[in-house]
Write an enzyme that holds these catalytic residues in place. Structure first.
Site, mmCIF file in Angstrom:
data_model
loop_
_atom_site.group_PDB
_atom_site.id
_atom_site.type_symbol
_atom_site.label_atom_id
_atom_site.label_comp_id
_atom_site.label_asym_id
_atom_site.label_seq_id
_atom_site.Cartn_x
_atom_site.Cartn_y
_atom_site.Cartn_z
ATOM 1 N N GLU A 93 -3.553 38.014 0.001
ATOM 2 C CA GLU A 93 -4.451 39.034 0.700
ATOM 3 C C GLU A 93 -5.892 38.612 0.978
ATOM 4 O O GLU A 93 -6.803 39.235 0.783
ATOM 5 C CB GLU A 93 -4.494 40.306 -0.059
ATOM 6 C CG GLU A 93 -2.959 41.030 -0.149
ATOM 7 C CD GLU A 93 -2.797 42.066 -1.183
ATOM 8 O OE1 GLU A 93 -2.133 42.983 -0.833
ATOM 9 O OE2 GLU A 93 -3.561 42.253 -2.111
ATOM 10 N N ASP A 95 -8.848 40.529 -11.323
ATOM 11 C CA ASP A 95 -8.596 41.276 -10.225
ATOM 12 C C ASP A 95 -9.993 41.928 -9.736
ATOM 13 O O ASP A 95 -10.718 41.561 -10.446
ATOM 14 C CB ASP A 95 -7.407 42.006 -9.990
ATOM 15 C CG ASP A 95 -6.967 42.177 -8.635
ATOM 16 O OD1 ASP A 95 -7.629 42.662 -7.566
ATOM 17 O OD2 ASP A 95 -5.810 41.848 -8.336
ATOM 18 N N ARG A 106 -6.457 46.347 -13.266
ATOM 19 C CA ARG A 106 -6.813 47.836 -12.581
ATOM 20 C C ARG A 106 -6.841 48.714 -14.039
ATOM 21 O O ARG A 106 -7.745 49.587 -13.994
ATOM 22 C CB ARG A 106 -5.654 48.145 -11.667
ATOM 23 C CG ARG A 106 -5.975 47.678 -10.304
ATOM 24 C CD ARG A 106 -6.072 46.078 -10.022
ATOM 25 N NE ARG A 106 -6.281 46.039 -8.572
ATOM 26 C CZ ARG A 106 -5.150 45.304 -7.885
ATOM 27 N NH1 ARG A 106 -3.955 45.087 -8.457
ATOM 28 N NH2 ARG A 106 -5.437 44.993 -6.800
ATOM 29 N N PHE A 140 7.314 48.350 -9.406
ATOM 30 C CA PHE A 140 7.519 49.744 -10.288
ATOM 31 C C PHE A 140 6.329 50.506 -10.095
ATOM 32 O O PHE A 140 5.872 51.542 -10.852
ATOM 33 C CB PHE A 140 7.783 49.082 -11.694
ATOM 34 C CG PHE A 140 9.053 48.770 -11.952
ATOM 35 C CD1 PHE A 140 9.912 48.576 -10.882
ATOM 36 C CD2 PHE A 140 9.620 48.442 -13.146
ATOM 37 C CE1 PHE A 140 11.254 48.107 -11.001
ATOM 38 C CE2 PHE A 140 10.770 48.142 -13.342
ATOM 39 C CZ PHE A 140 11.861 48.061 -12.315
ATOM 40 N N HIS A 182 -9.443 38.737 -4.492
ATOM 41 C CA HIS A 182 -9.299 39.473 -5.543
ATOM 42 C C HIS A 182 -10.082 38.983 -6.903
ATOM 43 O O HIS A 182 -9.717 39.189 -8.052
ATOM 44 C CB HIS A 182 -7.854 39.557 -6.238
ATOM 45 C CG HIS A 182 -7.015 40.172 -5.090
ATOM 46 N ND1 HIS A 182 -6.578 41.697 -5.518
ATOM 47 C CD2 HIS A 182 -6.144 39.795 -4.126
ATOM 48 C CE1 HIS A 182 -5.891 41.848 -4.384
ATOM 49 N NE2 HIS A 182 -5.485 41.093 -3.544
#
Ligand code: TNX
Length: 521
Positions: free
Chosen positions: A313, A195, A166, A410, A256
């Site tokens: 996912e 990803d 990301r 986190f 992903h």
């Protein structure tokens, strides 16, 4: 009368001695040791102190201590049998009795002794010593108070995950993180390298994965390609190994997979408007060869012999699977019922190829639905709202790492007033939540399946984290709470003592320009 006074003085002394022997005092080391007894006096550390080791296998551990003292305290110590100087003695006793990763640290006025059953244990002894030194108020004289410490960890898996797809942070940040992990005795760094936004690890056989797949990130679709070369990876793996940290690489599949599909569209299984080209194509035989070739290189780069392949996912973007002719043939040939069956087939086939590399397959809790080799698979329970998945993983006898979103994500904020970062409804992950995580409160885990729990891990997803400054803010001080929860038995923990110890850590963070959140509670 005189006798009575003397008698009561002796009695008071006896009582106070036995009391202090029995009590575990709060020791300014995080994570709190199993047993720590404060003694009279202190060891005076100076440039004439030497470091002695019982064998060459401890050379690396000694060098670590030597360098830290030079870098942090400007103390240039020598390693070796220098007679007549007070010494820090580091030794290994392979009696077989010492617990794995355990150590003893005895500090007296005359000497310091670190003994352990392994190099790793000795390293943790050194870390505790460094913490005692670094948390002293800085002065010309370094007086290390005398402590007798006996210590070993609660869990063997004490992990932290970083998502660099990301947003990409780079070598310097990762090394800094590894330094702090070592400082808190965390031993596993899970590296999420692929990803949707970007592919961050060079694969020689498929150079476009980084040249094309490495372009962009979560906030800037067209940002210049950022990734780790195989040389970078080796450098970081070695850096981690010196700190007794194992690195687990993650190559996410079959979902992903967007960045990889940009580079090699021939393997895409499609997606949807929200997640275009999200999946690999499970109905194309060459997809399996492509992915196995990638994993072979990855496995050769990371000595852990553990490959994390995500598996999470998939339903976010497998809409096109059933319309694919290859998938339709697969359904027929393997007598699969639905997309879930296809997903299972995919994971089981990838598992086979990973086992053939003599590596373990690691995956998120979705994979508890599949049938894999329980001795070669480790699952990560992350969906705190799906305790079923934990039950399933336990009943199938898999080894499990606990990283439930609450309290171990986190990227979730740490205070109700914080807005940059995630929440779960109104819930978030305060320092205290992280600290108070207790496996005994999880109903699904019983005395009989307790040994399947390898340990705990915090996950740092980085959709909302763009730079190192923000990254540190989300990590510090929660990393310290994570470490104590992973190392110290609940019976030995106290949030108020931990908070008192944390004050000293705040000073260290400031000295090192770490941007941290100072929790008010
Ligand atoms: C879920 S945890 C994800 C990630 C996201 C994260 C955000 C997991 C296996 N998948 O892809 O980044 O939530 O908190």
């Amino acid at each position: 009368m005189k006798n009575f006074k003397l008698f009561s003085a002796i009695l008071a002394l006896l009582i106070s001695v036995s009391f202090s022997e029995a009590q575990n005092q709060n020791c300014p080391v995080i994570p709190q040791p199993v047993k720590a007894v404060k003694k009279e006096g202190a060891f005076l550390l100076n440039r004439y102190t030497s470091i002695r080791i019982s064998g060459e296998s401890l050379a690396g551990v000694a060098a670590y201590l030597q360098y830290e003292l030079l870098a942090d305290k400007r103390l240039p110590l020598s390693i070796g049998n220098i007679t007549g100087t007070p010494a820090i003695n580091i030794s290994i006793s392979r009696s077989g009795k010492s617990p794995a990763e355990g150590y003893r640290l005895n500090i007296s006025k005359e000497r310091i002794d670190i003994t352990a059953g392994s190099e790793k244990g000795a390293f943790y002894g050194v870390i505790s010593l460094l913490q005692l030194i670094k948390t002293q108020d800085s002065s010309e004289l370094i007086k290390i108070p005398a402590w007798n410490i006996e210590d070993k960890p609660l869990y063997t898996w004490r992990g932290l995950m970083l998502d660099e797809s990301r947003h990409f942070f780079g070598k310097a940040t990762v090394k800094k993180l590894l330094d702090w992990m070592a400082f808190y005795k965390l031993n596993t760094f899970h590296w999420h390298l692929t990803d949707e936004p970007g592919w961050r690890i060079e694969i020689k056989q498929y150079p476009l994965l980084t040249l094309v797949g490495g372009i962009g990130n979560y906030t800037d679709k067209f940002g210049a390609a950022q990734y780790y070369t195989q040389e970078d990876i080796k450098e970081i793996v070695d850096y981690a190994a010196k700190r007794f940290i194992t690195i687990i690489p993650e190559i996410d599949m079959p979902g992903h997979a967007t960045a990889a599909n940009r580079a090699y569209p021939q393997y895409t299984g499609g997606g949807n408007d929200k997640h275009p080209n999200f999946t690999f194509n499970p109905g194309n035989a060459s997809t399996y060869l492509f992915l196995s070739n990638i994993l072979r290189e990855v496995n050769a780069l990371f000595p852990a012999r553990m490959l994390h392949v995500g598996g999470d996912e998939v339903s976010f973007g497998n809409d096109k699977w059933l319309a694919d002719i290859g998938v339709q043939r697969l359904l027929e040939k393997k007598k699969l019922k639905d997309v879930k069956g296809v997903e299972r087939y995919f994971m089981e086939r990838m598992a086979d190829s990973i086992y053939n590399m003599n590596a373990k397959m690691l995956a998120w809790d979705e994979v508890a639905d599949m049938n894999l080799d329980k001795n070669k698979t480790i699952l990560f329970w992350w969906r705190h709202d799906q305790p079923r998945q934990l039950t399933k993983a336990l009943s199938k006898k898999y080894d499990i790492v606990l990283c439930p979103r609450l309290p171990f994500y986190f990227d979730f904020v740490q205070d109700s007033t914080h807005t940059l970062g995630r929440k779960w409804g109104e819930e978030y992950n305060s320092l205290e939540h992280v600290y108070n995580f207790n496996i005994n409160k999880i109903q699904q885990i019983s005395a009989s399946n307790r040994q399947q729990i390898l340990g705990i891990q915090a996950n740092l997803w980085t959709e909302t984290i763009k730079d190192e400054k923000r990254l540190c803010y989300m990590i510090f001080p929660r990393i310290a709470a994570l470490a104590e929860t992973a190392w110290t038995d609940a019976g030995n923990k106290s949030f108020s003592d931990f908070k008192a110890n944390l004050e000293k850590q705040y000073r260290l963070y400031s000295e090192q320009q770490i941007n941290f959140y100072q929790a008010a509670n």
